[in-house]
Structure formats: structure tokens, C-alpha cells
Scaffold this motif. Structure first.
Motif, mmCIF file in Angstrom:
data_model
loop_
_atom_site.group_PDB
_atom_site.id
_atom_site.type_symbol
_atom_site.label_atom_id
_atom_site.label_comp_id
_atom_site.label_asym_id
_atom_site.label_seq_id
_atom_site.Cartn_x
_atom_site.Cartn_y
_atom_site.Cartn_z
ATOM 1 N N ARG A 146 0.840 -1.205 0.000
ATOM 2 C CA ARG A 146 0.000 0.000 0.000
ATOM 3 C C ARG A 146 0.866 1.241 0.000
ATOM 4 O O ARG A 146 1.687 1.445 0.868
ATOM 5 C CB ARG A 146 -0.908 -0.018 1.235
ATOM 6 N N GLN A 147 0.699 2.066 -1.022
ATOM 7 C CA GLN A 147 1.404 3.331 -1.092
ATOM 8 C C GLN A 147 0.381 4.450 -1.177
ATOM 9 O O GLN A 147 -0.668 4.299 -1.800
ATOM 10 C CB GLN A 147 2.330 3.379 -2.296
ATOM 11 N N THR A 148 0.713 5.561 -0.544
ATOM 12 C CA THR A 148 -0.166 6.723 -0.530
ATOM 13 C C THR A 148 0.644 7.924 -1.001
ATOM 14 O O THR A 148 1.800 8.082 -0.613
ATOM 15 C CB THR A 148 -0.707 6.971 0.890
ATOM 16 N N THR A 149 0.036 8.767 -1.811
ATOM 17 C CA THR A 149 0.680 9.988 -2.274
ATOM 18 C C THR A 149 -0.120 11.176 -1.752
ATOM 19 O O THR A 149 -1.326 11.269 -1.967
ATOM 20 C CB THR A 149 0.748 10.038 -3.809
ATOM 21 N N VAL A 150 0.577 12.060 -1.036
ATOM 22 C CA VAL A 150 -0.048 13.246 -0.459
ATOM 23 C C VAL A 150 0.680 14.491 -0.950
ATOM 24 O O VAL A 150 1.819 14.427 -1.407
ATOM 25 C CB VAL A 150 -0.034 13.204 1.089
ATOM 26 N N THR A 151 -0.003 15.625 -0.838
ATOM 27 C CA THR A 151 0.623 16.914 -1.102
ATOM 28 C C THR A 151 1.113 17.448 0.229
ATOM 29 O O THR A 151 0.345 17.518 1.195
ATOM 30 C CB THR A 151 -0.382 17.901 -1.725
ATOM 31 N N VAL A 152 2.384 17.809 0.292
ATOM 32 C CA VAL A 152 2.981 18.325 1.526
ATOM 33 C C VAL A 152 3.204 19.816 1.347
ATOM 34 O O VAL A 152 3.831 20.247 0.382
ATOM 35 C CB VAL A 152 4.322 17.620 1.835
ATOM 36 N N ARG A 153 2.663 20.587 2.272
ATOM 37 C CA ARG A 153 2.881 22.034 2.273
ATOM 38 C C ARG A 153 3.711 22.383 3.495
ATOM 39 O O ARG A 153 3.409 21.943 4.603
ATOM 40 C CB ARG A 153 1.552 22.766 2.278
ATOM 41 N N CYS A 154 4.757 23.179 3.282
ATOM 42 C CA CYS A 154 5.701 23.505 4.347
ATOM 43 C C CYS A 154 5.771 25.011 4.545
ATOM 44 O O CYS A 154 5.767 25.767 3.573
ATOM 45 C CB CYS A 154 7.094 22.995 3.975
ATOM 46 N N THR A 155 5.846 25.437 5.797
ATOM 47 C CA THR A 155 5.982 26.855 6.096
ATOM 48 C C THR A 155 7.153 27.096 7.030
ATOM 49 O O THR A 155 7.634 26.186 7.698
ATOM 50 C CB THR A 155 4.707 27.429 6.763
ATOM 51 N N GLY A 156 7.600 28.345 7.078
ATOM 52 C CA GLY A 156 8.615 28.783 8.024
ATOM 53 C C GLY A 156 9.910 27.995 7.945
ATOM 54 O O GLY A 156 10.483 27.800 6.875
ATOM 55 N N HIS A 157 10.369 27.541 9.097
ATOM 56 C CA HIS A 157 11.645 26.831 9.197
ATOM 57 C C HIS A 157 11.635 25.531 8.394
ATOM 58 O O HIS A 157 12.666 25.144 7.845
ATOM 59 C CB HIS A 157 11.977 26.534 10.664
ATOM 60 N N VAL A 158 10.501 24.862 8.330
ATOM 61 C CA VAL A 158 10.416 23.613 7.569
ATOM 62 C C VAL A 158 10.608 23.917 6.086
ATOM 63 O O VAL A 158 11.359 23.218 5.389
ATOM 64 C CB VAL A 158 9.086 22.878 7.818
ATOM 65 N N ARG A 159 9.972 24.959 5.609
ATOM 66 C CA ARG A 159 10.128 25.356 4.197
ATOM 67 C C ARG A 159 11.584 25.680 3.895
ATOM 68 O O ARG A 159 12.121 25.283 2.861
ATOM 69 C CB ARG A 159 9.241 26.556 3.901
ATOM 70 N N THR A 160 12.236 26.409 4.782
ATOM 71 C CA THR A 160 13.645 26.747 4.581
ATOM 72 C C THR A 160 14.508 25.487 4.532
ATOM 73 O O THR A 160 15.363 25.349 3.659
ATOM 74 C CB THR A 160 14.133 27.678 5.711
ATOM 75 N N ALA A 161 14.268 24.563 5.444
ATOM 76 C CA ALA A 161 15.077 23.333 5.505
ATOM 77 C C ALA A 161 14.869 22.445 4.284
ATOM 78 O O ALA A 161 15.815 21.834 3.781
ATOM 79 C CB ALA A 161 14.751 22.557 6.780
#
Length: 131
Positions: free
Chosen positions: A13-28
Motif C-alpha cells: 500500500r502506497q499513498t501519495t499526499v501533497t505536503v505544504r511547508c511553512t517557516g523553518h520547515v520550508r527553509t530546511a
């Protein structure tokens, strides 16, 4: 050594999601949004796979309740309404949040929240500025 079709399906079972990142996570990570495919169908399995691919778990997950608590808040004897919290080791750090389709994970099933293809997972750790 034979496996049943159900066991093979569960293992594959594989799942594909859209990941949205903000702030420090986006920078990293270097991007505000990406598509991510992982084995499994829970937020826990997503986070395990995502953190293996991107070293950002320290930005989001608090290992202890103390690391999940902000300093300086006034003490409250009775919290108004319903206040849900994930168990220790499954909380987000102060000011960080994990959302599924716009809802905080602790208001769903915590890290056991089931994910479907196309769901949106937001990894939020904003920049904090004081003046």
C-alpha cells in the motif's frame, strides 16, 4: 513461504499526499510544496518516511511534554471547552503544527490519522519575531 493477497496488498500500500511547508520547515526542505509517496496510509507512516527523506523531525516533533509547552503562559485552572492533546512523544514542538486537510492532527486521530491519496499534509513551524 506463501503470503495471502491481503498481506501482499497491505505490504504494498502506497499513498501519495501533497505536503505544504511553512517557516523553518520550508527553509530546511527548500520548497513550499511537494508531492510525497510513502508506504502505508497513516500520518505516523507518512512522518516516518518523510523524516527519513528530510531531516526535519527536530523542527516538528517534541519528545517530551516539556518540549511541547510554551513558557510564559498564564496558569489556567480549568481549560474552557474540549482540549485534545496527543500522547507524550507524539506532540509537536512549541508553535509547530502538523495538519491534515486543514485540521490539526490532535483534533483527528493524532499520528494514527488515516491518509488517502490526494490528502494535504501541512508541516508548520513559523518564524517567530519579537520587537
Amino acid at each position: 513461504m506463501s503470503t495471502t493477497l491481503t498481506e501482499q496488498t497491505a505490504a504494498a500500500r502506497q499513498t501519495t499526499v501533497t505536503v505544504r511547508c511553512t517557516g523553518h520547515v520550508r527553509t530546511a526542505i527548500g520548497t513550499p510544496e511537494l508531492s510525497f509517496t510513502f508506504e502505508g496510509d497513516t500520518l505516523r507512516e507518512f512522518l516516518d518516511a518523510f523524516f527519513e527523506a528530510y531531516d526535519v523531525s527536530d523542527l516538528l516533533i517534541a519528545e517530551t511534554d516539556d518540549a511541547a509547552t510554551a513558557r510564559g503562559w498564564a496558569k489556567v485552572d480549568e481549560v474552557p471547552g474540549t482540549w485534545r492533546k496527543n500522547p507524550e512523544g507524539e506532540n509537536t514542538r512549541c508553535y509547530a503544527r502538523v495538519c491534515v486537510n486543514g485540521r490539526f492532527n490532535e483534533n483527528l486521530a493524532g499520528l494514527d490519522t488515516e491518509l488517502d491519496d490526494g490528502d494535504r499534509v501541512a508541516l508548520i513551524y513559523p518564524f517567530m519575531f519579537c520587537c
